[in-house]
Design an enzyme around this catalytic site. Structure first.
Site, short mmCIF file in Angstrom:
data_model
loop_
_atom_site.label_atom_id
_atom_site.label_comp_id
_atom_site.label_asym_id
_atom_site.label_seq_id
_atom_site.Cartn_x
_atom_site.Cartn_y
_atom_site.Cartn_z
N SER A 141 -28.13 -15.14 33.77
CA SER A 141 -28.28 -13.71 33.65
C SER A 141 -27.10 -13.41 34.99
O SER A 141 -27.34 -14.49 36.09
CB SER A 141 -29.59 -12.74 34.07
OG SER A 141 -29.02 -11.59 33.64
N TYR A 154 -38.02 -12.44 36.39
CA TYR A 154 -36.82 -12.42 35.42
C TYR A 154 -35.47 -13.29 35.95
O TYR A 154 -34.87 -14.22 35.89
CB TYR A 154 -35.89 -10.67 34.70
CG TYR A 154 -34.31 -11.44 33.78
CD1 TYR A 154 -35.18 -11.86 32.27
CD2 TYR A 154 -33.36 -10.87 34.30
CE1 TYR A 154 -34.41 -12.22 31.88
CE2 TYR A 154 -32.14 -11.59 33.24
CZ TYR A 154 -32.89 -11.33 32.04
OH TYR A 154 -31.35 -12.20 31.05
P1 NDP Z 1 -32.78 -10.73 22.06
O1 NDP Z 1 -34.13 -10.27 22.52
O2 NDP Z 1 -32.12 -9.81 21.63
O3 NDP Z 1 -33.41 -12.05 22.05
C1 NDP Z 1 -34.33 -12.68 21.94
C2 NDP Z 1 -34.67 -14.22 21.82
O4 NDP Z 1 -35.71 -14.77 22.14
C3 NDP Z 1 -35.03 -14.32 19.95
O5 NDP Z 1 -34.67 -14.50 19.07
C4 NDP Z 1 -36.94 -14.27 20.16
O6 NDP Z 1 -37.26 -14.91 18.74
C5 NDP Z 1 -36.64 -15.13 21.20
N1 NDP Z 1 -37.77 -15.41 21.95
C6 NDP Z 1 -38.82 -14.28 22.06
N2 NDP Z 1 -39.91 -14.90 22.88
C7 NDP Z 1 -40.22 -16.27 22.64
C8 NDP Z 1 -40.75 -17.56 23.02
N3 NDP Z 1 -41.64 -17.67 23.89
N4 NDP Z 1 -40.28 -18.72 22.33
C9 NDP Z 1 -39.09 -18.83 21.48
N5 NDP Z 1 -38.15 -17.76 21.52
C10 NDP Z 1 -38.76 -16.88 22.52
O7 NDP Z 1 -32.24 -11.12 23.51
P2 NDP Z 1 -30.66 -11.41 24.21
O8 NDP Z 1 -29.85 -11.75 23.15
O9 NDP Z 1 -30.01 -10.22 24.41
O10 NDP Z 1 -30.66 -11.81 24.60
C11 NDP Z 1 -30.72 -14.05 25.07
C12 NDP Z 1 -30.39 -14.53 26.33
O11 NDP Z 1 -29.69 -14.37 27.20
C13 NDP Z 1 -31.78 -14.70 26.87
O12 NDP Z 1 -32.08 -15.59 27.82
C14 NDP Z 1 -31.35 -13.39 27.75
O13 NDP Z 1 -32.23 -13.37 29.34
C15 NDP Z 1 -29.60 -14.13 28.30
N6 NDP Z 1 -29.07 -12.91 28.78
C16 NDP Z 1 -28.91 -11.61 28.16
C17 NDP Z 1 -28.47 -10.47 28.81
C18 NDP Z 1 -28.39 -8.82 27.70
O14 NDP Z 1 -27.66 -8.04 28.57
N7 NDP Z 1 -28.47 -9.30 26.54
C19 NDP Z 1 -27.47 -10.98 29.84
C20 NDP Z 1 -27.32 -11.85 30.70
C21 NDP Z 1 -29.12 -12.91 30.09
P3 NDP Z 1 -37.78 -13.64 18.13
O15 NDP Z 1 -37.55 -12.09 18.13
O16 NDP Z 1 -38.42 -14.56 16.42
O17 NDP Z 1 -39.66 -13.38 18.92
#
Ligand code: NDP
Length: 247
Positions: A141, A154
């Site tokens: 991030s 985080y």
């Molecule tokens: P979302 O909340 O939309 O999606 C998160 C995903 O992670 C979901 O598919 C969820 O699965 C999965 N997940 C959560 N916990 C677990 C777990 N314990 N085991 C397996 N899977 C898990 O997040 P984003 O799409 O926004 O984020 C994606 C990535 O990008 C993350 O790593 C985030 O830190 C990073 N990021 C995002 C930013 C943003 O502004 N959005 C900025 C910088 C980085 P399910 O829903 O099926 O439980």
């Protein structure tokens, strides 16, 4: 949609905002996809259906990335279903916020378990199974550079992710596999939007000189490049895709 499905990609967290678009983009680039999810099978199956209906190939696999047996099964099922693992995008992540002064170790453990331990376990399996010529991408991030209050757990977890990426790139010497991180700035997904007021969103929108929030497609474009034939000379890097939010 390209039809030669000779290569396969695992996208973790493909039921979520960024992962869903990355999975669909890599499918349209010609990869067969494991659409990984944790707790939202309906969202994962919708992504699988979209890919398959567009002429691609995808299967959904559930796993908690913090559990080693689950992550092993994720790779086993991909090998069984799709025959190889050529690209791994570890995108699953969570972002509960809490000030360090509160000492909320439950939040800290949860974030570190999913984001850092999860990345460690996925990278370990990727190192064992990704084929020569393959690509490994982990999500960090751009907020690392900002040190905003409440982001302690985080930011600590994502700093750890960046460390793992550089070490693994070195450990894979001679295997013709690249390992990189993509570090988005704010992207309009549930993870970012949850709990923010209109004023806060307006503030975040202005933090980069392009004056908009990132979209999942902005991140999928970068991951597609890293996973594709033209990204092969980029190795052990953190690519900050953030519209100028931070460097
Ligand atoms: P979302 O909340 O939309 O999606 C998160 C995903 O992670 C979901 O598919 C969820 O699965 C999965 N997940 C959560 N916990 C677990 C777990 N314990 N085991 C397996 N899977 C898990 O997040 P984003 O799409 O926004 O984020 C994606 C990535 O990008 C993350 O790593 C985030 O830190 C990073 N990021 C995002 C930013 C943003 O502004 N959005 C900025 C910088 C980085 P399910 O829903 O099926 O439980």
């Amino acid at each position: 949609m390209k039809t030669s499905l000779t290569k396969s990609a695992i996208v973790t967290g493909a039921s979520g905002g960024i992962g869903r678009v990355v999975a669909k983009r890599l499918a349209s680039d010609g990869f067969a996809i494991t659409v990984h999810y944790a707790g939202n099978p309906g969202k994962a199956e919708a992504v699988v259906a979209e890919i398959n209906n567009a002429g691609g190939k995808a299967v959904a696999v559930q796993a908690d990335v913090a559990k080693s047996a689950d992550v092993e099964r994720l790779f086993e099922e991909t090998l069984k279903n799709l025959g190889s693992v050529d690209v791994v995008v570890n995108n699953a992540g969570i972002m509960p916020l809490s000030p360090i002064s509160k000492g909320d170790v439950e939040v800290f453990d949860r974030v570190v378990n999913t984001n850092l331990r999860g990345t460690f376990l996925v990278l370990a399996q990727a190192a064992q199974h990704v084929a020569s010529g393959g690509r490994i991408v982990a999500l960090s991030s751009s907020v690392l550079a900002k040190s905003f209050p409440t982001y302690g757990a985080y930011i600590a977890s994502k700093a750890g992710v960046e460390g793992l990426v550089h070490v693994l790139a070195n450990e894979l010497r001679g295997r013709n596999i690249t390992v990189n991180a993509v570090a988005p700035g704010p992207v309009a997904t549930e993870l970012f939007l949850r709990g923010k007021s209109e004023e806060q969103l307006a503030e975040f929108t202005k933090m980069n000189p392009l004056e908009r929030l990132g979209q999942p497609e902005d991140i999928a474009n970068v991951i597609s490049f890293l996973a594709g034939p033209e990204g092969g000379w980029v190795n052990s890097q953190v690519i900050r895709a953030n519209g100028g939010f931070a460097y």
